[in-house]
Design an enzyme around this catalytic site. Structure first.
Site, PDB file in Angstrom:
ATOM      1  N   GLU A   1     105.364  94.623  20.840  1.00 45.22           N
ATOM      2  CA  GLU A   1     104.564  95.677  21.457  1.00 45.22           C
ATOM      3  C   GLU A   1     105.112  97.014  20.980  1.00 45.22           C
ATOM      4  OE1 GLU A   1     103.182  97.970  25.490  1.00 45.22           O
ATOM      5  OE2 GLU A   1     105.227  97.311  25.210  1.00 45.22           O
TER       6      GLU A   1
ATOM      7  N   ASP B   1     108.460  93.383  24.759  1.00 47.62           N
ATOM      8  CA  ASP B   1     107.923  94.566  25.429  1.00 47.62           C
ATOM      9  C   ASP B   1     108.619  95.843  24.938  1.00 47.62           C
ATOM     10  OD1 ASP B   1     106.398  95.693  27.848  1.00 47.62           O
ATOM     11  OD2 ASP B   1     108.439  96.329  28.283  1.00 47.62           O
TER      12      ASP B   1
HETATM   13  C1  GLC Z   1     104.905  97.867  28.495  1.00 49.26           C
HETATM   14  C2  GLC Z   1     103.999  97.095  29.428  1.00 49.26           C
HETATM   15  C3  GLC Z   1     103.713  97.913  30.659  1.00 49.26           C
HETATM   16  C4  GLC Z   1     105.024  98.290  31.321  1.00 49.26           C
HETATM   17  C5  GLC Z   1     105.949  98.984  30.330  1.00 49.26           C
HETATM   18  C6  GLC Z   1     107.337  99.170  30.895  1.00 49.26           C
HETATM   19  O1  GLC Z   1     104.280  98.986  27.974  1.00 49.26           O
HETATM   20  O2  GLC Z   1     102.833  96.715  28.763  1.00 49.26           O
HETATM   21  O3  GLC Z   1     102.891  97.223  31.550  1.00 49.26           O
HETATM   22  O4  GLC Z   1     104.781  99.123  32.416  1.00 49.26           O
HETATM   23  O5  GLC Z   1     106.094  98.230  29.152  1.00 49.26           O
HETATM   24  O6  GLC Z   1     108.003  97.936  30.959  1.00 49.26           O
END
Ligand code: GLC
Ligand code: CA
Length: 571
Positions: A271, A229
């Site tokens: 991500e 993430d």
């Molecule tokens: C990522 C996740 C999102 C979350 C953020 C903070 O972007 O996809 O849902 O709020 O991280 O952890």
């Protein structure tokens, strides 16, 4: 070429995995490049199925539904965070990395789920939120005790809130600053997301080790990989945007080295909501992340279908750099967050808001909080076309739970909760999600006239061969008949008619031609297919033979939003 090398890598790694053996591959055949051929289904345990009538989905419930997912044809599940958490960011605010949130079950339930998934040939990818923890995590609770606490610099502290001025704010609707005041220890701490999510300090070797211990914990249990993430923000440096820094890549490479050494065959999915050129380094020389999301492609698919013009898609894919053979893009139409408009120009963003979020409640941060079906006005022709492109453009496709039945959303639920409502299994009051009373559910079932469970549910769609669900099953089955989709190259065909997007996918001797009508009107298109002179197109959904390709432009007609996949046979 790509295919040959990939297969050589396959063979080498398979042997390695067989020698070393690992928990995850005991029931699923060892196939180190499995993620390249995967079809991923993204879901949240909480939203899927409630086994004990408390209104909250859980691991035992999910385990009961594995048959459904297997039947759908997906091969890998990506689970949203299920750890103990105050749930102020739906679990992305982790309070304990090595346990299960009590609402979802126990570690034993998780292991039983994982075993059953593996037994059915489904791989499991989980979330590791490395950038930050919840402010309720024991590490932060210790760190804030005093300025000389041994864990103090596991987080990032300052006396003033004016450091790292060049760094943008991500949650623009809630946060004014990336610094928050801690009244306990009387300093500011750094956070890229909500103020209750303090960023970990990756300059501290102890933090790197602590996160590696977390990874090891889950790898030993047998998960097949991690979605990493918010990965661009690990390290910050004064005078920079503090995104994608070399120091951040160094941390990821270290994790990768260790994972390869001890747990071959497991993967990282990054991500990184960035432009393709900035995402490219996350693949490294195939020594960093195996996969990364292609964020900018997604809004451009929505633009293309609205503009009835292929240009946005072709442009972004032409700007997408080559990646190592063992790596793969992850592509998607929707996910659990807002449809992000960070990776578009200002003009394109205005267009997207105007086309897809006229109502201000549909907007959130820099994006649109709606699901696939409502975005496409419930038009099943458009739903099919978008999924057809998802399954035929280069990359590993990810289906967001519920989108396989065209589920609706509820933009009035606040934050991103409107796209995280209970899965709709039947036409009952609780959509067959739970035996609890409807008012006890963690969130209300979608109830509007177009998408309520009476209209949209798995049960009714399973009974009709013509439903979106049955059609999705066939689409997935067709995709799985060829590795061209997952491993082949792409070349665009450039017909004069811009409403048509046509491309050739190729792997060794295998060639597939895809033709999509992005427009709401019937179209005729002339394709220059001279390179395939003599071949016979076989339409893959029905198996019908089309006229042989000759010297002249190949003429096709397509109804509104129609698309075809042709296998080109040399006969
Ligand atoms: C990522 C996740 C999102 C979350 C953020 C903070 O972007 O996809 O849902 O709020 O991280 O952890
Ligand atoms: Ca439950």
């Amino acid at each position: 070429m790509i295919g040959e090398r990939a297969r050589a890598i396959d063979r080498g790694l398979i042997e390695k995995a067989m020698i070393e053996g690992n928990a995850a591959s005991t029931s699923i055949p060892a196939e180190p490049l499995w993620y390249k051929d995967a079809i991923v289904y993204q879901l949240h345990v909480r939203t899927f199925f409630d086994s004990n009538a408390d209104g909250i989905g859980d691991f035992q419930g999910l385990t009961q539904k594995l048959g459904y997912l297997q039947d759908l044809g997906v091969t890998t599940l990506w689970l949203l965070p299920f750890y103990p958490s105050p749930l102020r960011d739906d679990g992305y605010d982790i309070a304990d990395y090595t346990d299960i949130h009590p609402s979802y079950g126990t570690l034993g339930d998780f292991k039983a789920f994982l075993n059953e998934a593996h037994r059915r040939g489904l791989r499991i990818v989980t979330e590791i939120v490395l950038n930050h923890t919840s402010d309720q995590h024991a590490w932060f609770q210790e760190a804030r005790q005093s300025r000389d606490n041994p864990r103090r610099d596991w987080y990032v502290w300052r006396d003033t809130d004016d450091g790292y001025r060049q760094v943008r704010i991500i949650f623009t609707d809630t946060e004014q600053s990336n610094w928050a005041w801690d009244p306990v220890s009387k300093q500011y701490y750094w956070h890229r997301f909500f103020s209750h999510q303090p960023d970990l300090n990756f300059d501290k070797p102890e933090v790197v080790e602590a996160i590696w211990e977390v990874m090891k914990f889950w790898l030993e249990i047998g998960v097949d990989g991690f979605r990493l993430d918010a990965v661009p923000y690990l390290v910050e440096r004064e005078g920079t945007s503090s995104e994608n820094l070399p120091e951040t890549h160094a941390v990821l490479k270290l994790f990768r080295r260790r994972m390869d050494e001890h747990f071959p065959g497991r993967i990282f999915l990054a991500e990184a909501n960035q432009w393709p050129l900035d995402v490219r380094p996350y693949f490294g020389d195939a020594d960093e992340c195996h996969m990364a999301f292609h964020f900018p492609l997604m809004p451009r698919m929505f633009m293309a279908i609205r503009l009835e013009d292929r240009k946005p898609i072709v442009e972004i894919l032409n700007q997408t750099p080559e990646i190592p053979d063992a790596c793969q893009w992850a592509i998607f139409l929707r996910n659990h967050d807002e449809l992000t408009l960070e990776m578009v120009t200002d003009e394109e963003r205005d267009y997207m808001y105007d086309a897809y979020a006229k109502d201000a409640t549909m907007r959130l941060n820099v994006g649109i909080r709606r699901r696939l079906a409502p975005l496409l006005e419930g038009d099943t022709r458009k739903i099919r076309l978008m999924n057809g492109m998802l399954m035929s453009l280069p990359g590993t496709p990810i289906i967001y739970y519920g989108d396989e039945i065209g589920m609706g959303d509820n933009v009035h639920l606040g934050d991103r909760n409107g796209v995280r409502t209970p899965m709709q299994w039947t036409g009952g009051w609780t959509a067959g999600f739970s035996l609890a009373d409807p008012e006890r559910l963690y969130a209300p079932v979608v109830s509007n006239v177009l998408y309520n469970p009476q209209i949209i549910n798995v049960d009714s769609q399973s009974r009709s061969p013509h439903s979106v669900l049955s059609w999705m099953k066939r689409l997935i089955r067709t995709r799985k008949t060829s590795r061209v989709f997952s491993r082949g190259t792409i070349e665009f065909v450039h017909p004069a008619n811009h409403g048509v997007l046509a491309y050739v996918r190729r792997l060794d001797q295998e060639i597939i031609l895809v033709v999509n009508n992005l427009s709401s009107r019937a179209q005729a298109v002339e394709l220059d297919l001279r390179a395939f002179r003599g071949s016979i197109p076989v339409e893959m959904a029905g198996g019908n033979i089309f006229p042989r390709i000759g010297e002249l432009p190949y003429l096709l007609t397509l109804g509104p939003y129609d698309f075809y996949w042709f296998r080109l046979r040399r006969l």
